[in-house]
Every structure is written in structure tokens, then in C-alpha cells.
Design an enzyme around this catalytic site. Structure first.
Site, PDB file in Angstrom:
ATOM      1  N   PHE A 102     -34.315 -14.811  28.625  1.00  0.00           N
ATOM      2  CA  PHE A 102     -33.613 -14.733  27.337  1.00  0.00           C
ATOM      3  C   PHE A 102     -33.906 -13.411  26.625  1.00  0.00           C
ATOM      4  CE2 PHE A 102     -33.908 -19.254  28.176  1.00  0.00           C
ATOM      5  CZ  PHE A 102     -32.585 -19.628  28.007  1.00  0.00           C
TER       6      PHE A 102
ATOM      7  N   GLU B 146     -43.976 -11.108  30.119  1.00  0.00           N
ATOM      8  CA  GLU B 146     -42.856 -10.189  29.885  1.00  0.00           C
ATOM      9  C   GLU B 146     -43.299  -8.733  29.762  1.00  0.00           C
ATOM     10  OE1 GLU B 146     -43.006 -13.160  28.411  1.00  0.00           O
ATOM     11  OE2 GLU B 146     -41.178 -14.147  29.078  1.00  0.00           O
TER      12      GLU B 146
ATOM     13  N   HIS C 128     -33.836 -18.345  21.330  1.00  0.00           N
ATOM     14  CA  HIS C 128     -33.310 -18.195  22.696  1.00  0.00           C
ATOM     15  C   HIS C 128     -31.841 -17.804  22.663  1.00  0.00           C
ATOM     16  CE1 HIS C 128     -36.920 -20.509  23.512  1.00  0.00           C
ATOM     17  NE2 HIS C 128     -36.748 -20.424  24.807  1.00  0.00           N
TER      18      HIS C 128
ATOM     19  N   PHE D 201     -36.820 -12.733  24.375  1.00  0.00           N
ATOM     20  CA  PHE D 201     -38.152 -12.481  24.955  1.00  0.00           C
ATOM     21  C   PHE D 201     -38.400 -10.993  25.207  1.00  0.00           C
ATOM     22  CE2 PHE D 201     -37.849 -16.886  27.216  1.00  0.00           C
ATOM     23  CZ  PHE D 201     -37.753 -17.503  25.983  1.00  0.00           C
TER      24      PHE D 201
END
Lengths: 338, 335
Positions: free
Chosen positions: B89, B66, B134, B92
Site C-alpha cells: 500500500f 519497508e 491503506h 506504507f
């Protein structure tokens, strides 16, 4: 160039003009560092300062190895890198003073020099954060089909950051034209490399990502130039990324005025023997490449440039208070609300 | 293609259509994210077919990285491209916060206006089966960060028009999608290019008694609540669509008329977007309000897994809040 100032006649070296320029950049970085620290001690300059002392040879080598259309991302220890891109010392110092004449109109400060025209795309104050951005610049160059390379400079400390390893992997995976230039000065802030890495051979660690990776003596500007030149040429021609670990030693504290008493005396003394600019001078003179008269001229020019840069910075006006709300968005209309 | 040609699309189809239009319009639009290339075409299929159509150079599947998905998007934006980074999500984004906050948001300012970072980061909220890591709606963090724009659409038409505006905007945009709505709220969407300006709210339903200001998935919760209250009160519903820029003007016009307002959202109520919006309205309309501006957001808890432990505004909670708000004696009349 050997420690005694000799070099192998068969090995390539830059042109005489380039060698003179390298020497002047090394001196200018040192002069800029020392004057800024003196100004800070006198209370006239309120800025975080991260001296490049010890790295001057690497910066000078980068300046010759990089081409005009190559791009660079640097860190907060950026004075030498910025000079290597041909950015005038006066705009760098004006930025340190937070003045309108600075590279970022005084809004960025010493940690955030930017000069897109000269290929210094950004400098980050966050350790290791330049590497993922360099992947993106490499991607842009690759998509453009351009023969330009991307250099990202960072200290040995940055190799501890997780995103550096994400960047190594992606650059190798995508065969990007990025040269990762680790300016290994043996210290991550105030902690020595041997205390924070079980394997302190950074080039060996990075080689496992599947890219060319090597160590070079960063106190030897000629060896460093040859290594960087090869890595950059390879990147420009589609040969993919490289990691170049330039082995040097930090000749000052982590920041401009910070404690340096903890550095082992013998280590520092040995490193000072390798101080890049005096060694370069000895070699230029002893090899007959540049005579003593010309060297003295260069030294006088550097002093004059540094004088002028600090005078310019001190006389440059501060940004107008209205500047505060400019440049937050491309268009400030209706933001944050209308 | 003209705006007249429309198709029934889910939000996922509208995202795919917007990305398709943008990739077709401008070679400088590129995408990066986990699993976004074919054959999978994204975990929600939002990018299905795009790598096949435009090439994997421009639609790049990345490792699970990420920080570097966003970091490389920042670098590519500085290199002249218009990247769209997909971060699955929203939780993240925590991994990528340094690149979003310290680099995407601040680079224009830190460079004295010399650096432009036109990128979009897409991320989802509102999953129901994954638990607390999440699910969380974190838009307030990004509203709190000068330099970012924040977009949170509620339907397929807005999704496409706002995403196209975001991609061709010169500022970094956090574009927040909702997993639960991905396939559940289809609507008619033009197949071609159209833009919805960032910073223009939509009045979904006019009313006289109370204004509900909301956005994202909560728009549907609020509309259902308003429908169930149709015999009791007349509810005006505003879908903000974008949080930065915020269309305060439309909110003030409405609350000037209704004199009662509530902000409803799925992020945590404490220090949430509703706190700021309620204050902005109060600053402008203090003397004209019948009652203080109310808020209904998530409870001050992580998102729970068990369905019985509902943190977010439900239709029942909105109905109760609206009844309380409308039945409350006017402060103005008490004076």
C-alpha cells in the site's frame, strides 16, 4: 599493540609498507580535520565538518583490511574512511569547498563524498541510513557471485535507528557479505551512550540477530586490523555478515566547531592518552619496524600533501551555474514537463 | 514473441507479464518485497510464479521492513542491478521515505552524476475496505521531489508497457497501481516485450467543448461521466499516464482547441497535481482560456471508511463539475 606500545610477536601485523601507510592516513585525517576547522573558524570554509579524531586507527585498519574490489558506504563522519579507500585528500577538500575539483563536482559537500572507482559507493548524511543500502550492495555482490565484501561504517548513534535493526536481520537472514563497522565513539551527537541505551554493549545486542558480532579496541589499530581482516575474509568466502564494534572515544565536539565543554574531563584525558597516531608512532619506532628518520619523512609528506590539498581546493573553480540542473536525472529531456 | 500476440489480461496479469518479461530479458532485474515469492506470489498475486521460474535469489520475499526493502533496492541499484521493490500500500511508503527521498532521488545529484539508481518502487492506492491508512493517493509528494519519476497507469496495456519502460529507465520510478482496478478493467495486452515511453499522455477521446486531464483510476470515472454527458457536450479526455515527466504539450494542444479544462485526480485537491497542471496551462494559455482551469480532487480529509463519506471524485461529481465548467460564461467574452 598494548597501551605501552608493545605487541605480541606472535600476532600477525601488516607489512612495513602498509604500516607506514596506516600511520600516514592517520596523520592525514588529523591534518585534514584540523586545517578544515581552522579554515571554517576564519570564515573561509562554509561546510558542515564532522571530525574523525579518535577514529583514525579504525580508518587506517579498514584501509589495509579492505581489498581494492571491496565496497564501502560511509556516513558524514567520513574523512578517514574516504582516505582509507585511497581517495586523494585534494578531491575531498575541494568538495568541502564546493568546488568543481571535488569528488562530486562540489554538488554534494562534506556529507556526500562518492568515488565509485575507489569503492566508496556513497556516504549518507542521515544517521543509520547506510545500513539498508549496504544490504542491497551485499545482495548485488552475492548475486554476482563475486568475492567482494561490503563495509558500512556508522557511529554508535546509528544503532538506535530502526532500519539498522532491519538491516542486521536481513544481512544475517540472507547470509550477505556485509561487515557492519560500528565506530563507537561513545557519543550520539551530544548524548553519551550510557544515557541512550539500557544495554550499551552494542555487539551483544547485535549478536542476537544471528550474526558474528564482537567488540574490539578501536584505539588499537593492530587488533582492529586483525578483527576486520577476519570479518572481511569471512564475508568474501560466503561466511556471512559480521558486526564489529570498534570502541573508541570522540576526541572533539560532535561537529567541527561545536561545544565540547560537557565532556567529562577525566574521560577525555584518558582517551587522549590513547590518541591513535602518537601511539602508533611510538610503537613503530620502539619496535624497530620504522626508524625515526622514516617517520619524520612520512610526517613531512603528510604536511606537504595537506598543503597541496588545500591549495588545490582553494584554486579549483566553482561549478558553472548550469551545473545546477545537471545530474538530477539520467536524461534531463522533458523533465519535469515537456 | 511479437507485439501481435495478445491476450486478455487484468492489470494484475499485465503486471505479472511485465515482470516476467523483464526478469527474462535481463539478469540484473531483481525483485524484493513482502510475500512476493511463491506459493502466495504477492498479496495481489502480481508476482505469482516468478520466484518459481527465476529463483528466490532474484525474487526475494522479505520480512515486513519497508525501509530496508527500499534501502536494499537502492543499494542493489548502486551495485549494478535493476531492482523492483514492492511496497503493497502506498501509505506504507511513509516508512520508506528516507530511502526514497534522501537516497534514491538525490544520489545522482549529490554524487555529481557519478551514481545511478535505476529502481522501481511499486505501490497501490485505492483500497476501499481498509480505512485511512491503506488508501491515500500520495503522488503529489513524489512529483514534488526532484530526481524521481512518477507513473500512474489506468489500464492493463499501459500498465505493462509503462512498467517495462520504468524498469529499464536509469532513474528511480514510483510506479502507482490501483487496488480497485486490479481485476476490474481487463484489456488486450501483448504477451511479449513492448514499451510505452515515460512522458507521453494518451488522448482517449477527442472532443470540442472541454478537456479533462486525468490519470489512474479516475480515467474510468471520467470516461463514464463523459459517456453520460454525450448528448450535452463533447468532452476530450487525456490520460496523462505519467506525472513526471509530464506531457504538458498534449495538454496545451487540447486546451488550445477547447478553451476549457479541468484536472481530475484521486489525491487531495489542495496542493495536488491539479494545482500545478492548472497553473502550467494558465501560464501558457491565459488569454486563450474561456474560463479558469478547474480542479476536482479529493476532499481535504483523510479517506473515510463509511461509503457515504466519499472523498474522491465520483461520476456524479465529475458530471456536475463538467456542467458547471461548460455552462460558465466565458471570461474572454465578458471583456
Amino acid at each position: 599493540m598494548q597501551e605501552n606500545g608493545e605487541t605480541q610477536a606472535t600476532e600477525a601485523i601488516p607489512s612495513r609498507e602498509e604500516l607506514e601507510w596506516m600511520y600516514s592516513i592517520m596523520l592525514l585525517a588529523k591534518a585534514g580535520d584540523e586545517r578544515a576547522a581552522a579554515e571554517a573558524r576564519e570564515g573561509r570554509l562554509q561546510a558542515a565538518l564532522y571530525p574523525v579524531r579518535g577514529l583514525e586507527g579504525v580508518c587506517a585498519a579498514l584501509g589495509v583490511a579492505m581489498q581494492a574490489n571491496d565496497q564501502m558506504i560511509s556516513s558524514y563522519r567520513n574523512l578517514g574512511d574516504a582516505l582509507s579507500r585511497g581517495i586523494p585528500l585534494r578531491t575531498i577538500i575541494a568538495e568541502a569547498y564546493g568546488r568543481l575539483g571535488g569528488t562530486s563536482k562540489g554538488k554534494g559537500g562534506t556529507m556526500h563524498l562518492t568515488d565509485n572507482e575507489r569503492g566508496l559507493v556513497t556516504t549518507t548524511g542521515v544517521v543509520g541510513s547506510g545500513l539498508p543500502m549496504a544490504v542491497g550492495l551485499g545482495l548485488a555482490a552475492q548475486l554476482d557471485g563475486a568475492d567482494r565484501a561490503i563495509v558500512v561504517t556508522f557511529g554508535d548513534g546509528s544503532t538506535s535507528i530502526g532500519s539498522a535493526h532491519e538491516a542486521f536481520n536481513l544481512a544475517a537472514l540472507w547470509n550477505l557479505p556485509v561487515v557492519f563497522v560500528c565506530q563507537n565513539n561513545q557519543w550520539g551527537e551530544h548524548t553519551p551512550l550510557s544515557s541512550y541505551a539500557a544495554n550499551p554493549n552494542l555487539a551483544e545486542r547485535v549478536a542476537s540477530y544471528g550474526m558474528a558480532s564482537e567488540q574490539v579496541d578501536g584505539f588499537d589499530p593492530m587488533a582492529t586490523w586483525r578483527t576486520l581482516d577476519r570479518a572481511l575474509a569471512k564475508a568474501r568466502s560466503g561466511g556471512g555478515p559480521s558486526f564489529v564494534e570498534c570502541l573508541t572515544y570522540r576526541l572533539t565536539g560532535h561537529s567541527g566547531l561545536s561545544d565540547y565543554s560537557y565532556v567529562p574531563e577525566a574521560e577525555l584525558a584518558a582517551a587522549l592518552e590513547r590518541d591513535p597516531a602518537p601511539n602508533m608512532r611510538r610503537w613503530l619506532e620502539s619496535s624497530g619496524l620504522v626508524d625515526a628518520g622514516r617517520l619524520a619523512e612520512i610526517e613531512a609528506e603528510v604536511e606537504a600533501t595537506a598543503d597541496e590539498a588545500f591549495a588545490f581546493a582553494q584554486e579549483s573553480p566553482p561549478p558553472h551555474p548550469d551545473e545546477l540542473t545537471d545530474d538530477v536525472y539520467a536524461s534531463g529531456e522533458g523533465i519535469p514537463f515537456r | 514473441m511479437s507485439e501481435e500476440q495478445t491476450e486478455k489480461m487484468t492489470i494484475v496479469a499485465a503486471l505479472n507479464s511485465a515482470l516476467d518479461v523483464a526478469l527474462g530479458l535481463d539478469e540484473r532485474v531483481i525483485m524484493m518485497g513482502e510475500d512476493i515469492a511463491d506459493p502466495i506470489g504477492g498479496v495481489m498475486k502480481a508476482t505469482k510464479g516468478l520466484s518459481t521460474k527465476y529463483g528466490e535469489d532474484r525474487v526475494r520475499a522479505t520480512p515486513i521492513v519497508e525501509q530496508t526493502i527500499v534501502g536494499s533496492a537502492v543499494g542493489a541499484a548502486m551495485g549494478g542491478y535493476r531492482p523492483v521493490a514492492e511496497i503493497m500500500f502506498m501509505d506504507f511508503l511513509c516508512q520508506a521515505m528516507d530511502q526514497i527521498i534522501n537516497h534514491a532521488a538525490k544520489s545522482r545529484f549529490m554524487s555529481g552524476g557519478h551514481t545511478t539508481v535505476p529502481l522501481v518502487v511499486r505501490a497501490m492506492v485505492g483500497s476501499s475496505n481498509f480505512g485511512a491508512q491503506h488508501s491515500q493517493a500520495l503522488e503529489a509528494w513524489f512529483m514534488h521531489t526532484p530526481g524521481l519519476k512518477v507513473v500512474m497507469p489506468s489500464n492493463p496495456y499501459d500498465t505493462k508497457g509503462l512498467l517495462l519502460s520504468s524498469i529499464f529507465d536509469d532513474d528511480p520510478v514510483i510506479f502507482i497501481e490501483n487496488m480497485a482496478m486490479s481485476y476490474s478493467v481487463p484489456g488486450m495486452v501483448p504477451t511479449g516485450d513492448y514499451r510505452i515511453p515515460l512522458g507521453e499522455a494518451a488522448v482517449l477521446q477527442e472532443g470540442e467543448d472541454v478537456t479533462v486531464i486525468t490519470y489512474g483510476a479516475e480515467v474510468h470515472t471520467v470516461m463514464a461521466a463523459a459517456e453520460s454527458l454525450v448528448d450535452e457536450m463533447s468532452v476530450e479526455v487525456i490520460d496523462l499516464r505519467t506525472l513526471v515527466p509530464l506531457d504538458l504539450t498534449t495538454c496545451l494542444e487540447s486546451v488550445t482547441k477547447t478553451r476549457r479544462a479541468i484536472v481530475v485526480h484521486g489525491s487531495t485537491q489542495f496542493c495536488g497535481p491539479g494545482a500545478e497542471i492548472a497553473t502550467l496551462i494558465t501560464d501558457e494559455l491565459f488569454g486563450a482560456l474561456d474560463v479558469p482551469v478547474a480542479r476536482l480532487g479529493g476532499t481535504y480529509t483523510p479517506i473515510a471508511f463509511a461509503k457515504e463519506l466519499e472523498s474522491l471524485p465520483t461520476e456524479d461529481k465529475v458530471v456536475a463539475a463538467l456542467r458547471e465548467l461548460v455552462e460558465r460564461p466565458s471570461v474572454a467574452r465578458q471583456r
